[in-house]
Enzyme design. Structure first.
Site, mmCIF file in Angstrom:
data_model
loop_
_atom_site.group_PDB
_atom_site.id
_atom_site.type_symbol
_atom_site.label_atom_id
_atom_site.label_comp_id
_atom_site.label_asym_id
_atom_site.label_seq_id
_atom_site.Cartn_x
_atom_site.Cartn_y
_atom_site.Cartn_z
ATOM 1 N N HIS A 177 0.849 -1.194 0.000
ATOM 2 C CA HIS A 177 0.000 0.000 0.000
ATOM 3 C C HIS A 177 0.888 1.249 0.000
ATOM 4 O O HIS A 177 1.293 1.731 1.059
ATOM 5 C CB HIS A 177 -0.902 0.015 1.234
ATOM 6 C CG HIS A 177 -1.851 -1.146 1.311
ATOM 7 N ND1 HIS A 177 -1.435 -2.425 1.600
ATOM 8 C CD2 HIS A 177 -3.195 -1.207 1.140
ATOM 9 C CE1 HIS A 177 -2.484 -3.236 1.613
ATOM 10 N NE2 HIS A 177 -3.558 -2.522 1.329
ATOM 11 N N ASN A 223 -7.553 12.035 4.039
ATOM 12 C CA ASN A 223 -7.285 12.133 2.595
ATOM 13 C C ASN A 223 -8.505 11.805 1.733
ATOM 14 O O ASN A 223 -8.429 11.830 0.511
ATOM 15 C CB ASN A 223 -6.113 11.229 2.198
ATOM 16 C CG ASN A 223 -6.352 9.765 2.496
ATOM 17 O OD1 ASN A 223 -7.465 9.256 2.391
ATOM 18 N ND2 ASN A 223 -5.284 9.066 2.875
ATOM 19 N N HIS A 279 -3.863 3.235 -3.416
ATOM 20 C CA HIS A 279 -4.103 2.801 -2.040
ATOM 21 C C HIS A 279 -3.476 1.441 -1.754
ATOM 22 O O HIS A 279 -2.701 1.306 -0.805
ATOM 23 C CB HIS A 279 -5.606 2.744 -1.752
ATOM 24 C CG HIS A 279 -5.938 2.371 -0.330
ATOM 25 N ND1 HIS A 279 -5.799 1.098 0.160
ATOM 26 C CD2 HIS A 279 -6.397 3.111 0.697
ATOM 27 C CE1 HIS A 279 -6.147 1.071 1.439
ATOM 28 N NE2 HIS A 279 -6.522 2.281 1.782
ATOM 29 N N GLU A 310 -17.918 -4.220 24.308
ATOM 30 C CA GLU A 310 -17.172 -5.474 24.384
ATOM 31 C C GLU A 310 -15.937 -5.469 23.484
ATOM 32 O O GLU A 310 -14.852 -5.895 23.900
ATOM 33 C CB GLU A 310 -18.069 -6.659 23.992
ATOM 34 C CG GLU A 310 -19.264 -6.881 24.883
ATOM 35 C CD GLU A 310 -20.496 -6.105 24.442
ATOM 36 O OE1 GLU A 310 -21.567 -6.320 25.015
ATOM 37 O OE2 GLU A 310 -20.368 -5.279 23.492
ATOM 38 N N HIS A 326 -29.304 -14.688 23.990
ATOM 39 C CA HIS A 326 -28.297 -14.580 25.030
ATOM 40 C C HIS A 326 -27.632 -15.912 25.369
ATOM 41 O O HIS A 326 -26.722 -15.943 26.199
ATOM 42 C CB HIS A 326 -28.912 -13.988 26.299
ATOM 43 C CG HIS A 326 -29.108 -12.506 26.240
ATOM 44 N ND1 HIS A 326 -29.786 -11.887 25.213
ATOM 45 C CD2 HIS A 326 -28.697 -11.507 27.067
ATOM 46 C CE1 HIS A 326 -29.802 -10.579 25.418
ATOM 47 N NE2 HIS A 326 -29.150 -10.331 26.529
#
Length: 672
Positions: A26, A185, A261, A412, A474
């Site tokens: 990159h 950018n 990129h 979390e 759950h």
């Protein structure tokens, strides 16, 4: 004397030439952030390339880790043991310059980055660790810990939801030594972000209570330098420096576009960049004067020696504190650790309690926590359910960092990644809790913990359908298997208070990776053990019942299913069958034992085996073999009381008995 532009260009060309040689990488980000990096590393960053682990160094985190060649170029030029050959082996097998920075592989890399946003989260965790350690050990005239945490991040990091979780907390805790550089950018892989990222980012960060510096020209060294000086003057808030940059700066045809990129520029375009930026040197040729300007070894040595002299005086004035700081930074446990754990084990054995393993976990913290100030705990808004908080907990606040407990809120993922940063910083053993089902929110961070061998403890309670009425949203089903499938993740699912203590002890003593403790909501019967059984818990799997002779069959279980397995074995004994019950609190630890021990616990000749666990059966077939059976969950749960759910899904004594009789050939039954 080289100009600032020439110094930055050295970073650019080392980066794009290495990427071109690898034909992979990159280039856009290193070209766009080179000016910012040059100013930070040459004028502000406090570090010693000869000792990358100096305690009071500034931490530098490349959250947009795809731009790794920028960091490798910086490490090479400033004097770390990253050679030109290493740069030329970018992304090659067994090189120390992999595609994304990896902790423990390359000197000077503070954390493994690449999954966007997590480096930022690690940096927030490091800044919390630094603030906490500073308030604990700094004294008047002795600012031993006073460094900064700097982080580079891109648009992608800010689009990831984890950035909200951790930046919100960074503002809450007033992390004034945290300075972030936003590479603004407007480009990601898919193109111009104006079509999908139009947030008012400065307003967002002001709402988090950050100090925000806007409209900094990321290609103007003076502007960048002024922004950093301004950021360092704000001590009660983290700072976001919004840098306007051009991705692929200097590329006539690809600069400012997504085409630079994630793909090499190509030889023709690199030649044009050399012409445009007036860089007349061949690939990997850097003028001596540029090396001399970047070289940080002498400066770093002087900075560390000055600090070491201060620490010598600190040791004279505060010998107890100095010894404790050195112990914690080495990662050693207290001298009386073994004595303490043995004493606690004896107390647990002598005082059996039928309690949930989440409650047993809290009792472990009560017993051991005071002697382990490096334990830095927390919970994702479930402290009273995870029972991660204990009487010795001191809560981290904006104004009080002399603490050992963090209320993370409903975060979390952020919590897990921040704990990674704390562990990497050193001096802490972070632990944090949530429900096991919500591990899925944080799976990428737990994976990174395992990859980096972070000394982190994940507390996951409400570990099965045994949580009851909250229902399938759950009730964890696949999470246990997913954790066990993660390389280098140690997983414990204890069956009672004694196994919970051993699981905690093992997790704390482990220094080469994370541990997940899977704990029950419901009460668990305390088991009776002789000394051999107690000694063997730490081996991950052991004979808990019926170990006096070769068995007719073996039942293997974990957690809440151990007690019903013993009840089934007792019922089978009444029918003349000798059934062994093996408690398997940690499958990975058991598999790490020698073959002789594993064969003693699970004799190969005994093929009549039943495994019982209220989770998907993946992983158990390796233990039960082709002739064995697994009683597990092959679908999601239901909303009902726990006792009804266990019956509905076949976790009953009668079902285990019937299956075992079927396997050993006493009679044939149809499995539920």
């Amino acid at each position: 004397m080289p100009t600032r532009q020439q110094l930055a260009n050295a970073l650019r060309f080392l980066s794009i030439d290495a990427i071109q040689k690898a034909n992979s990488g990159h280039p856009g980000m290193p070209m766009g952030m080179a000016d910012i990096a040059e100013v930070l590393w040459n004028e502000f960053l406090r570090h010693n390339p000869n000792n990358p682990n100096w305690l009071n160094r500034d931490r530098f985190v490349l959250s947009n880790g795809h731009g790794s060649m920028l960091q490798y170029s910086l490490l090479h030029l400033t004097g770390y043991k990253v050679s030109l050959d290493d740069l030329q082996n970018f992304r090659q097998l067994n090189s120390i310059t992999p595609g994304h920075p990896e902790y423990g592989l390359t000197p000077g890399i503070e954390t493994t980055t690449g999954p966007l946003g997590q480096g930022l989260a690690n940096a927030v965790g490091m800044a919390i660790a630094a603030k906490t350690l500073a308030q604990t050990f700094n004294r008047e005239k002795f600012n031993l810990i006073d460094h900064y945490t700097y982080v580079f991040l891109g648009d992608g990091c800010l689009m990831e939801g984890i950035s909200h979780e951790v930046c919100s907390l960074a503002g809450v805790f007033g992390l004034g030594k945290l300075i972030a550089f936003w590479d603004n950018n407007h480009i990601s892989i898919d193109g111009n972000t104006d079509e999908w990222f139009v947030d008012d980012t400065p307003a967002r960060f002001r709402a988090y209570d950050w100090h925000v510096i806007t409209d900094v020209d990321g290609h103007n060294a003076n502007a960048v330098q002024d922004a950093i000086k301004q950021a360092q003057q704000v001590n009660d808030k983290p700072t976001l420096i919004c840098c306007r940059t051009t991705i692929g700066f200097g590329s006539p045809n690809k600069g400012g576009t997504a085409s630079c990129h994630g793909s090499p520029l190509g030889d023709d375009e690199i030649a044009l960049v050399r012409e445009k930026l007036n860089w007349q040197h061949s690939p990997f040729v850097i003028p001596k004067e540029i090396y001399e300007k970047f070289d940080a070894r002498n400066k770093g040595e002087k900075q560390e020696k000055t600090w070491q002299s201060k620490f010598v005086e600190y040791k004279k004035a505060y010998p107890t504190e100095a010894k404790e700081l050195e112990r914690r930074m080495r990662g050693d446990l207290p001298d009386d650790w073994e004595k303490l754990t043995q004493k606690t084990l004896r107390e647990f054995v002598d005082n059996p309690e039928d309690i949930a393993t989440r409650k047993a976990s809290q009792k472990v913290l009560e017993a051991l926590g005071t002697s382990l100030p490096e334990l830095l705990g927390g919970s994702a808004d479930l402290s009273g359910s995870n029972l991660t908080i204990w009487s010795g907990s001191k809560k981290l606040t904006r104004d009080n960092a002399d603490a050992n407990y963090i209320h993370y809120g409903v975060r979390e993922f952020g919590m897990s990644a921040m704990m990674n940063g704390m562990a990497l910083y050193g001096g802490f053993i972070p632990y944090g809790g949530t429900f096991l089902v919500f591990y899925s929110y944080a799976a990428s961070a737990t994976r990174m913990a395992a990859m980096m061998k972070s000394r982190v403890i994940f507390i996951y309670t409400h570990d099965s359908i045994g949580l009851g009425e909250d229902g399938p949203t759950h009730q964890p089903i696949e999470q246990t298997a997913a954790l066990r499938a993660t390389p280098n993740m140690s997983v414990w699912r204890p069956c009672d208070h004694v196994e919970t203590l051993v699981a905690w002890q093992t997790a704390i003593e482990r220094q080469d990776g994370p541990t997940s403790l899977l704990l029950s909501r419901q009460g668990m019967p305390a088991q009776t053990r002789d000394q051999e059984m107690l000694d063997n818990i730490k081996r991950g799997g052991y004979v808990l019942f019926g170990g006096d002779k070769t068995p007719d069959g073996i039942i293997i279980a974990t957690g809440s299913e151990v007690s019903l397995s013993i009840a089934a074995a007792e019922k089978l004994k009444q029918q003349g069958k000798n059934i062994r019950v093996v408690s398997m609190p940690s499958m990975d630890v058991f598999w790490a034992q020698d073959q002789a021990y594993r064969d003693k616990v699970l004799p190969p000749a005994v093929t009549a085996r039943v495994a019982v666990e209220a989770a998907v059966p993946d992983g158990w077939y390796r233990l039960v073999g082709d002739k064995g059976v697994v009683i597990g969950m092959d679908r999601f749960g239901e909303s009902a009381p726990a006792k009804d759910l266990f019956k509905e899904f076949g976790f009953t004594v009668d079902h285990v008995v019937a299956l075992m009789l079927n396997i050993i050939g006493a009679r044939r039954v149809v499995s539920k």
